[in-house]
Design a protein around this motif. Structure first.
Motif, PDB file in Angstrom:
ATOM      1  N   PRO A 246      -6.606  46.149  57.577  1.00  0.00           N
ATOM      2  CA  PRO A 246      -7.852  46.816  58.233  1.00  0.00           C
ATOM      3  C   PRO A 246      -8.114  46.447  59.443  1.00  0.00           C
ATOM      4  O   PRO A 246      -8.812  47.178  60.173  1.00  0.00           O
ATOM      5  CB  PRO A 246      -8.692  46.109  57.285  1.00  0.00           C
ATOM      6  N   LEU A 247      -7.421  45.324  60.024  1.00  0.00           N
ATOM      7  CA  LEU A 247      -7.854  44.971  61.409  1.00  0.00           C
ATOM      8  C   LEU A 247      -7.010  45.560  62.256  1.00  0.00           C
ATOM      9  O   LEU A 247      -7.362  45.707  63.474  1.00  0.00           O
ATOM     10  CB  LEU A 247      -7.742  43.226  61.740  1.00  0.00           C
ATOM     11  N   PHE A 248      -5.971  46.232  61.959  1.00  0.00           N
ATOM     12  CA  PHE A 248      -5.131  46.929  62.954  1.00  0.00           C
ATOM     13  C   PHE A 248      -4.612  48.364  62.658  1.00  0.00           C
ATOM     14  O   PHE A 248      -3.976  48.968  63.249  1.00  0.00           O
ATOM     15  CB  PHE A 248      -3.556  46.122  62.743  1.00  0.00           C
ATOM     16  N   ASP A 249      -5.291  48.871  61.396  1.00  0.00           N
ATOM     17  CA  ASP A 249      -5.093  50.391  61.233  1.00  0.00           C
ATOM     18  C   ASP A 249      -5.966  51.203  61.969  1.00  0.00           C
ATOM     19  O   ASP A 249      -7.122  51.287  61.450  1.00  0.00           O
ATOM     20  CB  ASP A 249      -5.338  50.801  59.737  1.00  0.00           C
ATOM     21  N   ARG A 250      -5.476  51.825  62.986  1.00  0.00           N
ATOM     22  CA  ARG A 250      -6.192  52.739  64.059  1.00  0.00           C
ATOM     23  C   ARG A 250      -6.405  54.099  63.485  1.00  0.00           C
ATOM     24  O   ARG A 250      -7.736  54.429  63.520  1.00  0.00           O
ATOM     25  CB  ARG A 250      -5.549  52.556  65.376  1.00  0.00           C
ATOM     26  N   ASN A 251      -5.602  54.685  62.852  1.00  0.00           N
ATOM     27  CA  ASN A 251      -5.633  56.107  62.697  1.00  0.00           C
ATOM     28  C   ASN A 251      -5.585  56.363  61.031  1.00  0.00           C
ATOM     29  O   ASN A 251      -4.278  56.620  60.489  1.00  0.00           O
ATOM     30  CB  ASN A 251      -4.343  56.886  63.408  1.00  0.00           C
ATOM     31  N   LYS A 252      -6.595  56.333  60.385  1.00  0.00           N
ATOM     32  CA  LYS A 252      -6.663  56.719  59.085  1.00  0.00           C
ATOM     33  C   LYS A 252      -6.196  57.999  58.450  1.00  0.00           C
ATOM     34  O   LYS A 252      -5.621  58.239  57.462  1.00  0.00           O
ATOM     35  CB  LYS A 252      -7.985  56.393  58.500  1.00  0.00           C
ATOM     36  N   GLU A 253      -6.282  59.095  59.496  1.00  0.00           N
ATOM     37  CA  GLU A 253      -5.714  60.343  59.017  1.00  0.00           C
ATOM     38  C   GLU A 253      -4.441  60.287  59.068  1.00  0.00           C
ATOM     39  O   GLU A 253      -3.831  60.999  58.174  1.00  0.00           O
ATOM     40  CB  GLU A 253      -6.695  61.242  59.945  1.00  0.00           C
ATOM     41  N   GLN A 254      -3.909  59.705  60.021  1.00  0.00           N
ATOM     42  CA  GLN A 254      -2.375  59.779  60.039  1.00  0.00           C
ATOM     43  C   GLN A 254      -1.790  58.972  58.997  1.00  0.00           C
ATOM     44  O   GLN A 254      -0.738  59.299  58.343  1.00  0.00           O
ATOM     45  CB  GLN A 254      -1.816  59.096  61.494  1.00  0.00           C
ATOM     46  N   LEU A 255      -2.313  57.858  58.305  1.00  0.00           N
ATOM     47  CA  LEU A 255      -1.961  57.182  57.191  1.00  0.00           C
ATOM     48  C   LEU A 255      -2.089  58.113  56.142  1.00  0.00           C
ATOM     49  O   LEU A 255      -1.170  58.188  55.330  1.00  0.00           O
ATOM     50  CB  LEU A 255      -2.964  55.921  57.197  1.00  0.00           C
ATOM     51  N   SER A 256      -3.286  58.736  55.837  1.00  0.00           N
ATOM     52  CA  SER A 256      -3.408  59.568  54.984  1.00  0.00           C
ATOM     53  C   SER A 256      -2.254  60.866  55.020  1.00  0.00           C
ATOM     54  O   SER A 256      -1.712  61.333  53.729  1.00  0.00           O
ATOM     55  CB  SER A 256      -4.590  60.644  54.945  1.00  0.00           C
ATOM     56  N   ARG A 257      -1.731  61.386  56.197  1.00  0.00           N
ATOM     57  CA  ARG A 257      -0.752  62.322  55.934  1.00  0.00           C
ATOM     58  C   ARG A 257       0.583  61.865  55.662  1.00  0.00           C
ATOM     59  O   ARG A 257       1.279  62.413  54.912  1.00  0.00           O
ATOM     60  CB  ARG A 257      -0.797  63.017  57.374  1.00  0.00           C
ATOM     61  N   PHE A 258       0.577  60.555  55.972  1.00  0.00           N
ATOM     62  CA  PHE A 258       1.962  59.863  55.446  1.00  0.00           C
ATOM     63  C   PHE A 258       1.986  59.953  54.028  1.00  0.00           C
ATOM     64  O   PHE A 258       3.059  59.921  53.492  1.00  0.00           O
ATOM     65  CB  PHE A 258       2.154  58.361  56.217  1.00  0.00           C
ATOM     66  N   LEU A 259       0.798  59.410  53.323  1.00  0.00           N
ATOM     67  CA  LEU A 259       0.898  59.280  52.104  1.00  0.00           C
ATOM     68  C   LEU A 259       0.898  60.524  51.251  1.00  0.00           C
ATOM     69  O   LEU A 259       1.829  60.583  50.552  1.00  0.00           O
ATOM     70  CB  LEU A 259      -0.605  58.653  51.534  1.00  0.00           C
ATOM     71  N   LEU A 260       0.629  61.594  51.918  1.00  0.00           N
ATOM     72  CA  LEU A 260       0.882  62.714  51.509  1.00  0.00           C
ATOM     73  C   LEU A 260       2.278  63.219  51.579  1.00  0.00           C
ATOM     74  O   LEU A 260       3.038  63.821  50.517  1.00  0.00           O
ATOM     75  CB  LEU A 260      -0.157  64.144  52.129  1.00  0.00           C
ATOM     76  N   GLU A 261       2.743  62.944  52.640  1.00  0.00           N
ATOM     77  CA  GLU A 261       4.212  63.323  52.800  1.00  0.00           C
ATOM     78  C   GLU A 261       5.089  62.565  51.768  1.00  0.00           C
ATOM     79  O   GLU A 261       6.241  62.990  51.606  1.00  0.00           O
ATOM     80  CB  GLU A 261       4.545  63.169  54.341  1.00  0.00           C
ATOM     81  N   ASN A 262       4.821  61.456  51.504  1.00  0.00           N
ATOM     82  CA  ASN A 262       5.669  60.616  50.562  1.00  0.00           C
ATOM     83  C   ASN A 262       5.149  60.352  49.175  1.00  0.00           C
ATOM     84  O   ASN A 262       5.426  59.368  48.477  1.00  0.00           O
ATOM     85  CB  ASN A 262       5.978  59.127  51.311  1.00  0.00           C
ATOM     86  N   LYS A 263       4.165  61.393  48.585  1.00  0.00           N
ATOM     87  CA  LYS A 263       3.678  60.976  47.753  1.00  0.00           C
ATOM     88  C   LYS A 263       4.405  60.694  46.244  1.00  0.00           C
ATOM     89  O   LYS A 263       3.937  60.211  45.458  1.00  0.00           O
ATOM     90  CB  LYS A 263       2.520  62.242  47.254  1.00  0.00           C
ATOM     91  N   GLU A 264       5.629  61.179  46.269  1.00  0.00           N
ATOM     92  CA  GLU A 264       6.398  60.803  45.225  1.00  0.00           C
ATOM     93  C   GLU A 264       7.065  59.589  45.254  1.00  0.00           C
ATOM     94  O   GLU A 264       7.378  59.180  44.237  1.00  0.00           O
ATOM     95  CB  GLU A 264       7.595  62.063  45.070  1.00  0.00           C
ATOM     96  N   ARG A 265       6.982  58.829  46.456  1.00  0.00           N
ATOM     97  CA  ARG A 265       7.464  57.684  46.334  1.00  0.00           C
ATOM     98  C   ARG A 265       6.463  56.357  46.763  1.00  0.00           C
ATOM     99  O   ARG A 265       6.874  55.239  46.722  1.00  0.00           O
ATOM    100  CB  ARG A 265       8.564  57.539  47.639  1.00  0.00           C
ATOM    101  N   ILE A 266       5.284  56.758  46.865  1.00  0.00           N
ATOM    102  CA  ILE A 266       4.268  55.709  47.038  1.00  0.00           C
ATOM    103  C   ILE A 266       3.118  55.957  46.012  1.00  0.00           C
ATOM    104  O   ILE A 266       2.501  57.022  45.709  1.00  0.00           O
ATOM    105  CB  ILE A 266       3.618  55.846  48.232  1.00  0.00           C
ATOM    106  N   GLY A 267       2.875  54.739  45.222  1.00  0.00           N
ATOM    107  CA  GLY A 267       2.021  54.906  44.202  1.00  0.00           C
ATOM    108  C   GLY A 267       0.535  54.663  44.415  1.00  0.00           C
ATOM    109  O   GLY A 267      -0.264  54.905  43.508  1.00  0.00           O
ATOM    110  N   GLY A 268       0.194  53.875  45.469  1.00  0.00           N
ATOM    111  CA  GLY A 268      -1.164  53.388  45.743  1.00  0.00           C
ATOM    112  C   GLY A 268      -1.355  52.687  46.907  1.00  0.00           C
ATOM    113  O   GLY A 268      -0.285  52.459  47.712  1.00  0.00           O
TER     114      GLY A 268
END
Length: 268
Positions: free
Chosen positions: A89-111
């Motif tokens: 939380p102290l260092f994650d600047r771009n939550k939208e980019q994080l959200s896109r990364f999760l979407l792109e890797n949704k089959e390999r990331i559980g949470g």
């Protein structure tokens, strides 16, 4: 771990280096083989934001890049591991980019996963709201290390879960160092809050399952934080649950709950 040949999923294992811990994937896989664990939900303990003295470890590193390295390493093992994305939380600047990364890797990331104390942010903080929204958007659980430390108290997770009934939360450790019976009461009273068995005794696990129901407890171990002893402390857990709660209960705790929460597998 069990004389039975039923499938076992460990919902809480680690990789990476942090403090005195150095967890290598190849050694973890060997320990899983040795104790009959088929699959595991894994996070990189090396991504803790603060060291054991509370000093920033790598404030200039990109969280997505760090988790990408972990994802690349587990992908070498096929579908044996599913990643929990470790948030900072102290260092994650771009939550939208994080959200896109999760979407792109949704089959390999559980949470998502966080250790509030080593993140330097109590789970009662509003800093976690963007992550909760990401979990809501992607329909993934938020796994939180819970402990009686003023950062990770299970009450914080319970209150957050109660305020966000459409998001799944997992109280890892069920309040390490706290009152496990109280933790079980909170989990039982909140439909979207689950507990795991990591560093929980066999007796505490049985009480939790009786209180919460086998559908609310996941088998987890912290392997292989404690090296070759990581699984030894859980010997007999499966057979005890099988004896008391039957095959349906054992399947839920040791396999099906994890598949439902992290892999989104459906069961009748």
């Amino acid at each position: 771990m069990s004389e039975n040949k039923d499938k076992i999923i460990d919902s809480h294992v680690h990789m990476g280096i942090y403090g005195p811990y150095e967890i290598r994937l190849e050694e973890l896989a060997k320990e899983m083989d040795r104790f009959g664990v088929d699959q595991a939900v894994i996070s990189d303990i090396g991504l803790n934001s603060l060291d054991e003295q509370g000093i920033e470890r790598f404030p200039d590193k990109d969280t997505i890049a760090l988790n990408s390295c972990a994802l690349k390493r587990i992908n070498a093992y096929g579908d044996r591991f599913l990643l929990l994305f470790w948030v900072r939380p102290l260092f994650d600047r771009n939550k939208e980019q994080l959200s896109r990364f999760l979407l792109e890797n949704k089959e390999r990331i559980g949470g998502l996963k966080v250790h509030p104390k080593t993140a330097g942010v109590p789970f009662s903080s509003a800093n976690y709201k963007p992550y909760i929204e990401i979990c809501r958007r992607h329909n993934i659980p938020f796994c939180i290390h819970t402990q009686r430390d003023g950062y990770s108290n299970i009450e914080y997770v319970y209150e957050t879960a109660a305020d966000n009934p459409d998001v799944t939360f997992v109280a890892v450790h069920m309040d390490l160092g706290g009152d496990r019976e109280r933790a079980s009461e909170l989990i039982a009273s909140c439909p979207n809050l689950y507990g795991d068995t990591t560093l929980v005794s066999k007796e505490e696990m049985i009480k939790a399952i009786k209180k919460c129901g086998p559908e609310k407890i996941l088998f987890g171990t912290d392997a292989s934080v404690f090296g070759r002893d990581s699984y030894k402390r859980y010997e007999g857990f499966y057979d005890t649950v099988l004896e008391i709660f039957g095959r349906d209960g054992a399947e839920k705790v040791f396999y099906k709950n994890a598949r439902i929460l992290f892999w989104k597998e459906k069961y009748e």
